[in-house]
Structure formats: C-alpha cells, structure tokens
Design an enzyme around this catalytic site. Structure first.
Site, PDB file in Angstrom:
ATOM      1  N   VAL A   9       0.854  -1.187   0.000  1.00 24.19           N
ATOM      2  CA  VAL A   9       0.000   0.000   0.000  1.00 24.19           C
ATOM      3  C   VAL A   9       0.890   1.236   0.000  1.00 24.19           C
ATOM      4  O   VAL A   9       1.826   1.332   0.807  1.00 24.19           O
ATOM      5  CB  VAL A   9      -0.919   0.030   1.236  1.00 24.19           C
ATOM      6  CG1 VAL A   9      -1.768   1.295   1.236  1.00 24.19           C
ATOM      7  CG2 VAL A   9      -1.808  -1.197   1.279  1.00 24.19           C
ATOM      8  N   GLY A  11       1.243   5.058   0.852  1.00 24.95           N
ATOM      9  CA  GLY A  11       0.636   6.121   1.640  1.00 24.95           C
ATOM     10  C   GLY A  11       1.218   7.468   1.272  1.00 24.95           C
ATOM     11  O   GLY A  11       2.442   7.625   1.215  1.00 24.95           O
ATOM     12  N   GLY A  13      -0.720  10.476   2.428  1.00 25.39           N
ATOM     13  CA  GLY A  13      -1.347  11.435   3.338  1.00 25.39           C
ATOM     14  C   GLY A  13      -1.121  10.998   4.766  1.00 25.39           C
ATOM     15  O   GLY A  13       0.022  10.792   5.191  1.00 25.39           O
ATOM     16  N   GLU A 102     -10.594   5.073   4.407  1.00 24.01           N
ATOM     17  CA  GLU A 102     -10.549   5.953   3.242  1.00 24.01           C
ATOM     18  C   GLU A 102     -11.894   5.992   2.518  1.00 24.01           C
ATOM     19  O   GLU A 102     -11.952   6.194   1.313  1.00 24.01           O
ATOM     20  CB  GLU A 102      -9.443   5.472   2.277  1.00 24.01           C
ATOM     21  CG  GLU A 102      -8.099   5.227   2.925  1.00 24.01           C
ATOM     22  CD  GLU A 102      -7.468   6.490   3.495  1.00 24.01           C
ATOM     23  OE1 GLU A 102      -7.858   7.603   3.073  1.00 24.01           O
ATOM     24  OE2 GLU A 102      -6.606   6.378   4.378  1.00 24.01           O
TER      25      GLU A 102
END
Length: 207
Positions: A9, A11, A13, A102
């Site tokens: 994943v 990231g 933010g 999210e």
C-alpha cells in the site's frame, strides 16, 4: 505454482504518519504523473458535515490540469510517500481497515513506486495499491487559492483533531522521507498556516 504478489500500500497522506497495521517492511518512494493536493473535503476526520476541513488526495496530473487555475505550483508531478508491505496473514483485515478509513470519496488504483539510487530513477514496487480521489467524487473541491485554503485548514476541527495538525504532521513527515523528498505546495501551505498561528498569537498577546 507462482507465489502471490505481496500486498503493498502506498501512503501519501495520513498513512505516512499513521501507518496501517501489520506492516512487515516499508520504503520511501515517489509516484510520477500525479499531484498531492488538499482538494478533498473532510466531513468525518478533520472537519464536520457543516464545516468540512481539507485533506490531501492524489490526482492524475492530466486531471488536475483541468482544475488547477488557482495552483501556485502547476508543473509539479511527483508525489513522495511510503510503500508499506503488509503481512500476508493479515491482508484481508488490512484491506477492510483501509477501505473503511478511506471511505470518504477515494477509489483504489495500482501504481508503480519509484526511488532514486546513485542518481538514477528506478521502480522499487510494481502495482502498489493506492487510494486516489477522483475529480468526480462528491467530496472533491478542486483548486482553491492558497490563502483561502490556509484559512480553511487553520479554522477546521473534526473528530480526528485540528486540520492544521494534520497539515503540520504531513509536511514534517514528507521532509524526513528521503534527502530528495519535497512538495512545494505542501510546504508553502504549511508556511501560510503557521503565519496565521503567529498572527493569532500576536493578537491574543496584545489583548
């Protein structure tokens, strides 16, 4: 039988300073052809339905060009972040966790993550998963003038805390990712919001 590809994943933010669970390795890197902007309303974390804050979203550069009339840095197309490899035993659990976290206007895409070694760009991860805010999602607000955006972020508060703390944590985290990591828009916005802090402190002391 070929082994299953790892679940990675990316990231860009809050995942940078608040990683997902069950990470077994992580590496800084960047995406090409995207921009990171505070163009997503936050009704559920850094604002409220009545007074939504702003959080970052990742946007395709060609899409952003249609909305970037107010952008002070229209030519940047690199986004630094962290690629997290998730323990395969917990892949399903982490997917569910991130889908919920999210949930407000993001869609899942797979992207290549790059790094620079000895001055040469190279792909470090193929097909990393990333939550991207599409311009047609209802929480997308497009480009806003930097001063207006700074004022909104400075004033906004939500269940996860003050919007400006999200900005400050993100800016500090991006600086620490790698010697080459940068984000001109993020750092300029941070400067504007800190100026509002200083101005407010001065006014408070003068009273």
């Amino acid at each position: 039988m070929p082994s299953k590809a790892p679940y990675v994943v990316f990231g860009y933010g809050s995942l940078i300073f608040k990683p997902p669970p069950h990470v077994i390795s992580q590496a800084p890197g960047f995406l090409k052809g995207y921009v990171r902007r505070f163009s997503q309303k936050s009704h559920d974390h850094r604002g409220t339905p009545e007074n939504p804050g702003r959080v970052v979203t990742l946007i395709h550069k060609e899409d952003w060009d249609h909305f970037s009339g107010s952008d002070a840095f229209p030519d940047e197309d690199v986004v630094w972040g962290i690629a997290y490899t998730i323990d395969p035993l917990y892949e399903s659990e982490v997917r569910d966790y991130l889908d919920y976290r999210e949930k407000d206007g993001y869609t899942l895409e797979t992207l290549d993550v790059y790094t620079v070694e000895d001055g040469i760009e190279k792909v470090v991860t193929h097909n990393a998963y990333c939550y991207v805010g599409r311009p047609d999602n209802p929480s997308f607000v497009g480009s806003e003038p930097l001063e207006d955006l700074a004022d909104r972020i400075w004033r906004s508060v939500g269940p996860s805390g003050r919007n400006k703390d999200y900005l400050y944590q993100l800016a500090e985290s991006v600086r620490k990712l790698a010697p080459a990591s940068f984000d001109s828009h993020l750092f300029a916005l941070e400067d504007r919001v800190r100026e509002l802090d200083d101005k407010n402190n001065d006014e408070t002391q003068a009273q």
